[in-house]
Design a protein around this motif. Structure first.
Motif, short mmCIF file in Angstrom:
data_model
loop_
_atom_site.label_atom_id
_atom_site.label_comp_id
_atom_site.label_asym_id
_atom_site.label_seq_id
_atom_site.Cartn_x
_atom_site.Cartn_y
_atom_site.Cartn_z
N ILE A 135 0.84 -1.21 0.00
CA ILE A 135 0.00 0.00 0.00
C ILE A 135 0.88 1.26 0.00
O ILE A 135 0.60 2.23 -0.70
CB ILE A 135 -0.97 -0.03 1.21
N GLU A 136 1.96 1.22 0.78
CA GLU A 136 2.91 2.35 0.78
C GLU A 136 3.53 2.50 -0.61
O GLU A 136 3.63 3.60 -1.14
CB GLU A 136 4.02 2.12 1.81
N PHE A 137 3.95 1.39 -1.17
CA PHE A 137 4.58 1.39 -2.49
C PHE A 137 3.66 2.01 -3.55
O PHE A 137 4.09 2.78 -4.41
CB PHE A 137 4.95 -0.06 -2.86
N ILE A 138 2.38 1.69 -3.46
CA ILE A 138 1.40 2.16 -4.44
C ILE A 138 1.04 3.63 -4.17
O ILE A 138 0.46 4.30 -5.01
CB ILE A 138 0.13 1.26 -4.38
N GLY A 139 1.37 4.12 -2.97
CA GLY A 139 1.07 5.52 -2.64
C GLY A 139 -0.27 5.71 -1.98
O GLY A 139 -0.83 6.81 -1.99
N LEU A 140 -0.81 4.65 -1.39
CA LEU A 140 -2.11 4.75 -0.72
C LEU A 140 -1.99 4.63 0.80
O LEU A 140 -3.00 4.44 1.49
CB LEU A 140 -3.07 3.66 -1.23
N GLY A 141 -0.75 4.76 1.31
CA GLY A 141 -0.51 4.55 2.74
C GLY A 141 -1.42 5.38 3.64
O GLY A 141 -1.97 4.88 4.62
N HIS A 142 -1.63 6.64 3.25
CA HIS A 142 -2.45 7.54 4.07
C HIS A 142 -3.93 7.16 4.03
O HIS A 142 -4.72 7.69 4.80
CB HIS A 142 -2.25 8.98 3.62
N LEU A 143 -4.31 6.26 3.13
CA LEU A 143 -5.73 5.88 2.98
C LEU A 143 -6.00 4.45 3.44
O LEU A 143 -7.06 3.90 3.17
CB LEU A 143 -6.14 6.03 1.51
N LYS A 144 -5.05 3.87 4.16
CA LYS A 144 -5.15 2.42 4.44
C LYS A 144 -6.41 2.02 5.20
O LYS A 144 -6.91 0.91 5.05
CB LYS A 144 -3.90 1.92 5.15
N ASN A 145 -6.94 2.92 6.01
CA ASN A 145 -8.13 2.57 6.79
C ASN A 145 -9.44 3.05 6.17
O ASN A 145 -10.50 2.91 6.77
CB ASN A 145 -7.99 3.11 8.22
N GLU A 146 -9.35 3.62 4.97
CA GLU A 146 -10.57 4.06 4.28
C GLU A 146 -11.26 2.85 3.64
O GLU A 146 -10.60 1.91 3.19
CB GLU A 146 -10.21 5.04 3.15
N LEU A 147 -12.59 2.92 3.56
CA LEU A 147 -13.31 1.89 2.82
C LEU A 147 -13.05 2.07 1.33
O LEU A 147 -13.03 3.20 0.82
CB LEU A 147 -14.81 2.00 3.06
N ALA A 148 -12.87 0.96 0.63
CA ALA A 148 -12.63 1.03 -0.82
C ALA A 148 -13.74 1.82 -1.51
O ALA A 148 -13.47 2.60 -2.43
CB ALA A 148 -12.53 -0.38 -1.40
N ALA A 149 -14.97 1.64 -1.06
CA ALA A 149 -16.12 2.31 -1.69
C ALA A 149 -16.01 3.83 -1.61
O ALA A 149 -16.55 4.54 -2.45
CB ALA A 149 -17.42 1.86 -1.03
N ASP A 150 -15.32 4.33 -0.59
CA ASP A 150 -15.25 5.78 -0.38
C ASP A 150 -14.10 6.44 -1.15
O ASP A 150 -13.96 7.66 -1.12
CB ASP A 150 -15.07 6.10 1.12
N LEU A 151 -13.26 5.66 -1.82
CA LEU A 151 -12.11 6.25 -2.52
C LEU A 151 -12.55 6.87 -3.84
O LEU A 151 -13.45 6.35 -4.50
CB LEU A 151 -11.07 5.16 -2.85
N PRO A 152 -11.88 7.96 -4.25
CA PRO A 152 -12.13 8.46 -5.60
C PRO A 152 -11.66 7.43 -6.63
O PRO A 152 -10.84 6.55 -6.33
CB PRO A 152 -11.29 9.74 -5.69
N HIS A 153 -12.18 7.59 -7.88
CA HIS A 153 -11.95 6.60 -8.93
C HIS A 153 -10.45 6.26 -9.12
O HIS A 153 -10.08 5.09 -9.19
CB HIS A 153 -12.54 7.12 -10.24
N GLY A 154 -9.62 7.29 -9.17
CA GLY A 154 -8.18 7.07 -9.42
C GLY A 154 -7.56 6.21 -8.34
O GLY A 154 -6.76 5.31 -8.63
N HIS A 155 -7.95 6.45 -7.10
CA HIS A 155 -7.41 5.65 -5.99
C HIS A 155 -7.97 4.23 -6.00
O HIS A 155 -7.28 3.28 -5.63
CB HIS A 155 -7.70 6.34 -4.65
N GLN A 156 -9.23 4.08 -6.43
CA GLN A 156 -9.78 2.72 -6.55
C GLN A 156 -8.99 1.91 -7.57
O GLN A 156 -8.69 0.73 -7.37
CB GLN A 156 -11.25 2.77 -6.97
N ARG A 157 -8.65 2.56 -8.69
CA ARG A 157 -7.85 1.86 -9.72
C ARG A 157 -6.46 1.53 -9.19
O ARG A 157 -5.92 0.46 -9.47
CB ARG A 157 -7.73 2.71 -10.98
N ALA A 158 -5.89 2.45 -8.43
CA ALA A 158 -4.56 2.19 -7.85
C ALA A 158 -4.66 1.02 -6.87
O ALA A 158 -3.76 0.17 -6.80
CB ALA A 158 -4.04 3.44 -7.15
N LEU A 159 -5.77 0.96 -6.13
CA LEU A 159 -5.99 -0.17 -5.21
C LEU A 159 -6.08 -1.48 -6.00
O LEU A 159 -5.56 -2.52 -5.57
CB LEU A 159 -7.24 0.07 -4.37
#
Ligand SMILES: Nc1ncnc2c1ncn2[C@@H]1O[C@H](COP(=O)(O)OP(=O)(O)OP(=O)(O)O)[C@@H](O)[C@H]1O
Ligand SMILES: [Mg+2]
Length: 260
Positions: A135-159
């Motif tokens: 998750i850190e590598f992908i750049g989503l470290g700060h969002l680790k506890n967010e629900l996938a459903a709540d992420l903006p589209h770009g972050h969902q794709r990165a996930l």
């Protein structure tokens, strides 16, 4: 050295030949673009390579000529060929961390029901640790506890990419990774694909955004009506008359012409 070879591959759905006598050789370590108009057979190619469909005829060879056509998709994923989907496939009511941890777990443990039935805190610490690294590598470290459903589209794709990375790919198949993205999200995803590639992962990318394909890919294969129209470097493809004709009447042509 080639890592993946598609030999005289055909995939028919009833009377429709979605792929017809297709030959492709992918070199280890390259970023290969697979382009072509809508309905050309690009997603079908990914579905056949990743074991979603058994081909009507033909072979797929992986790493030193091992045949993988007809194997189950979970077996193929375990061997190191991992895909993302044209539409993101996430557990929407799981957090970012849980999505990646489950993917990591499933890579090593067969039974999805066991994983889903077990409580999250029971999952081995090492899976969580590795998932956090990804998750850190992908750049989503700060969002680790967010629900996938709540992420903006770009972050969902990165996930989606993080989930694929959790499955330890040698070859990563990306189906339209830039679709529906803002210019900023696209730039971030392109950076991410480069970063993944630098880890030594071979990448096959289906994408309609020609400018990005030309920028990212070492070599491009153009499909049209399930057959291989032409292959070449980005420069060769942009100036190929057959390619321009294949795209006639589609919006993508504008990008092909303006990016050259
Ligand atoms: N499961 C299926 N059953 C029947 N026909 C299918 C199936 N999957 C794909 N097709 C057909 O095969 C052809 C190729 O489809 P495919 O989805 O591979 O195209 P594509 O190149 O990925 O297009 P796009 O750029 O729009 O995503 C299309 O005519 C499609 O309708
Ligand atoms: Mg498709």
């Amino acid at each position: 050295m080639s890592i993946l070879e598609v030999k005289t591959l055909s995939m028919h759905f009833g009377g429709l030949a979605a792929l017809s006598n297709l030959n492709l050789t992918i070199q280890e370590g390259e970023i290969r673009g697979i382009i072509g108009p809508n309905g050309a057979g690009k997603t079908t190619l990914f579905n056949v390579i990743s074991g979603v469909y058994r081909p009507t005829s033909g072979h797929i060879l992986y790493m030193a000529g091992k045949r993988i056509d007809g194997l189950s998709s979970s077996k193929i994923a375990k061997m190191g060929i991992v895909r993302t989907f044209q539409r993101t496939a996430l557990y929407h009511d799981f957090t970012v961390l849980k999505n990646v941890t489950v993917a990591r777990h499933l890579q090593t443990k067969e039974n999805i029901f066991g994983v889903l039935a077990g409580t999250f805190k029971k999952m081995e610490k090492e899976y969580v640790k590795k998932a956090l690294e990804i998750i850190e590598f992908i750049g989503l470290g700060h969002l680790k506890n967010e629900l996938a459903a709540d992420l903006p589209h770009g972050h969902q794709r990165a996930l989606g990419v993080a989930i694929a990375i959790a499955c330890k790919p040698k070859v990563l198949l990306l189906d339209e990774p830039l679709t529906g993205m803002t210019p900023t999200e696209k730039a971030q995803m392109i950076g991410l694909i480069r970063k993944v590639h630098q880890q030594g992962i071979t990448i096959l990318m289906v994408e309609h955004d020609m400018r990005s394909v030309m920028e990212l890919c070492d070599y491009i294969s153009v499909l049209d009506f399930g057959t291989l129209l032409v292959e070449g470097t980005p420069d060769e493809i942009q100036n190929d008359e057959n390619v321009i004709n294949a795209y006639l009447g589609t919006e993508d042509l504008v990008t092909v012409c303006t990016s050259s």
